[in-house]
Write a protein that holds these residues in place. Structure first.
Motif, mmCIF file in Angstrom:
data_model
loop_
_atom_site.group_PDB
_atom_site.id
_atom_site.type_symbol
_atom_site.label_atom_id
_atom_site.label_comp_id
_atom_site.label_asym_id
_atom_site.label_seq_id
_atom_site.Cartn_x
_atom_site.Cartn_y
_atom_site.Cartn_z
ATOM 1 N N LEU A 106 0.858 -1.180 0.000
ATOM 2 C CA LEU A 106 0.000 0.000 0.000
ATOM 3 C C LEU A 106 0.889 1.222 0.000
ATOM 4 C CD1 LEU A 106 -0.420 1.545 3.109
ATOM 5 C CD2 LEU A 106 -1.059 -0.803 3.557
ATOM 6 N N VAL A 107 0.348 2.302 -0.505
ATOM 7 C CA VAL A 107 1.088 3.561 -0.517
ATOM 8 C C VAL A 107 0.450 4.498 0.502
ATOM 9 C CG1 VAL A 107 1.739 5.573 -1.890
ATOM 10 C CG2 VAL A 107 1.781 3.300 -2.931
ATOM 11 N N ILE A 114 -2.959 7.917 8.548
ATOM 12 C CA ILE A 114 -3.017 7.007 9.698
ATOM 13 C C ILE A 114 -3.843 7.707 10.764
ATOM 14 C CG2 ILE A 114 -1.741 5.773 11.479
ATOM 15 C CD1 ILE A 114 0.676 5.777 9.644
ATOM 16 N N ARG A 115 -4.964 7.081 11.141
ATOM 17 C CA ARG A 115 -5.839 7.672 12.155
ATOM 18 C C ARG A 115 -5.863 6.787 13.391
ATOM 19 N NH1 ARG A 115 -9.928 7.849 7.923
ATOM 20 N NH2 ARG A 115 -11.045 6.418 9.249
ATOM 21 N N ARG A 122 -5.710 1.036 18.502
ATOM 22 C CA ARG A 122 -6.453 0.783 17.264
ATOM 23 C C ARG A 122 -6.156 1.877 16.242
ATOM 24 N NH1 ARG A 122 -11.991 -1.870 16.290
ATOM 25 N NH2 ARG A 122 -11.790 -2.019 14.047
ATOM 26 N N LEU A 123 -5.864 1.461 14.996
ATOM 27 C CA LEU A 123 -5.528 2.400 13.928
ATOM 28 C C LEU A 123 -6.314 2.086 12.669
ATOM 29 C CD1 LEU A 123 -1.624 2.128 14.147
ATOM 30 C CD2 LEU A 123 -3.021 3.909 15.182
ATOM 31 N N LEU A 124 -6.561 3.111 11.870
ATOM 32 C CA LEU A 124 -7.072 2.948 10.519
ATOM 33 C C LEU A 124 -6.066 3.612 9.593
ATOM 34 C CD1 LEU A 124 -10.897 3.732 10.777
ATOM 35 C CD2 LEU A 124 -9.784 1.509 10.705
ATOM 36 N N ILE A 125 -5.669 2.889 8.547
ATOM 37 C CA ILE A 125 -4.678 3.394 7.603
ATOM 38 C C ILE A 125 -5.308 3.385 6.215
ATOM 39 C CG2 ILE A 125 -2.398 3.008 6.597
ATOM 40 C CD1 ILE A 125 -1.721 1.475 9.245
ATOM 41 N N THR A 126 -5.377 4.552 5.586
ATOM 42 C CA THR A 126 -5.974 4.670 4.263
ATOM 43 C C THR A 126 -4.866 4.685 3.222
ATOM 44 O OG1 THR A 126 -7.789 5.951 5.203
ATOM 45 C CG2 THR A 126 -7.533 6.019 2.816
ATOM 46 N N SER A 134 -7.073 -1.861 8.749
ATOM 47 C CA SER A 134 -7.174 -1.663 10.192
ATOM 48 C C SER A 134 -6.033 -2.364 10.903
ATOM 49 C CB SER A 134 -8.515 -2.180 10.725
ATOM 50 O OG SER A 134 -8.517 -3.575 10.799
ATOM 51 N N VAL A 135 -5.669 -1.805 12.027
ATOM 52 C CA VAL A 135 -4.765 -2.447 12.987
ATOM 53 C C VAL A 135 -5.584 -2.500 14.264
ATOM 54 C CG1 VAL A 135 -2.608 -2.288 14.273
ATOM 55 C CG2 VAL A 135 -2.698 -1.516 11.891
ATOM 56 N N ARG A 136 -6.000 -3.703 14.662
ATOM 57 C CA ARG A 136 -6.879 -3.830 15.833
ATOM 58 C C ARG A 136 -6.182 -3.446 17.130
ATOM 59 N NH1 ARG A 136 -11.762 -6.568 14.835
ATOM 60 N NH2 ARG A 136 -11.728 -7.621 12.847
ATOM 61 N N ASP A 137 -4.933 -3.857 17.264
ATOM 62 C CA ASP A 137 -4.203 -3.577 18.492
ATOM 63 C C ASP A 137 -2.722 -3.509 18.151
ATOM 64 O OD1 ASP A 137 -3.138 -3.357 21.010
ATOM 65 O OD2 ASP A 137 -3.895 -5.280 21.733
#
Length: 153
Positions: A106-107, A114-115, A122-126, A134-137
């Motif tokens: 991914l780019v 990164i939110r 917990r993270l969301l990466i677009t 998603s990164v759950r933990d």
């Protein structure tokens, strides 16, 4: 109560208590990340809410299955399980990751892609293509993955 069926075209058809039929309805979760099972709306093709569902698990099995199938297509969100490599520690950066759906790249266009979510770790990466990972933990990732991620946080 309402009736929900799948039209041969693949779209969902909603029939309300009044007998009115709506084709091409879309289920929309109120809180897809923080409370995916609590609250969703069935929305007409015109964008009007047809019915509010407090809990998905309270619906009859057939309706629940149809809604879950539709949501699975709409809410494609691979989970990052390991960060293998990053091309650079500045953006744009190409990441090689392992997800619950297999390896991919991914780019990351800007660091703001990164939110952090309210749940700890917990993270969301677009990605540059608009796919949300998603990164759950973050604490559950292996140490090299955490070190690479921390460079961007």
């Amino acid at each position: 109560m309402f009736l929900l069926e799948r039209h041969p075209s693949g779209r969902l058809v909603y029939t309300g208590e009044d007998g009115a039929t709506h084709h091409g309805i879309t289920p929309v979760r109120a809180f897809p990340v923080s409370a995916p099972e609590a609250g969703l709306s069935l929305v007409s093709a015109e964008g009007h809410e047809l019915v509010w569902v407090d809990r998905l698990d309270a619906l009859p099995k057939r309706q629940r299955t149809l809604i879950e199938e539709e949501l699975a297509h709409r809410e494609f969100m691979p989970e990052i399980r390991r960060v293998v490599a990053v091309s650079t520690f500045s953006t744009p950066s190409t990441w090689t990751v392992e997800t619950d759906r297999g390896p991919t790249t991914l780019v990351l266009k800007v660091e703001e892609d990164i939110r952090r979510l309210p749940e700890r770790g917990r993270l969301l990466i677009t990605s540059g293509h608009g796919i949300v990972f998603s990164v759950r933990d973050m604490a559950a990732l292996d140490r090299p993955s955490r070190k690479l991620m921390e460079r961007f946080l």
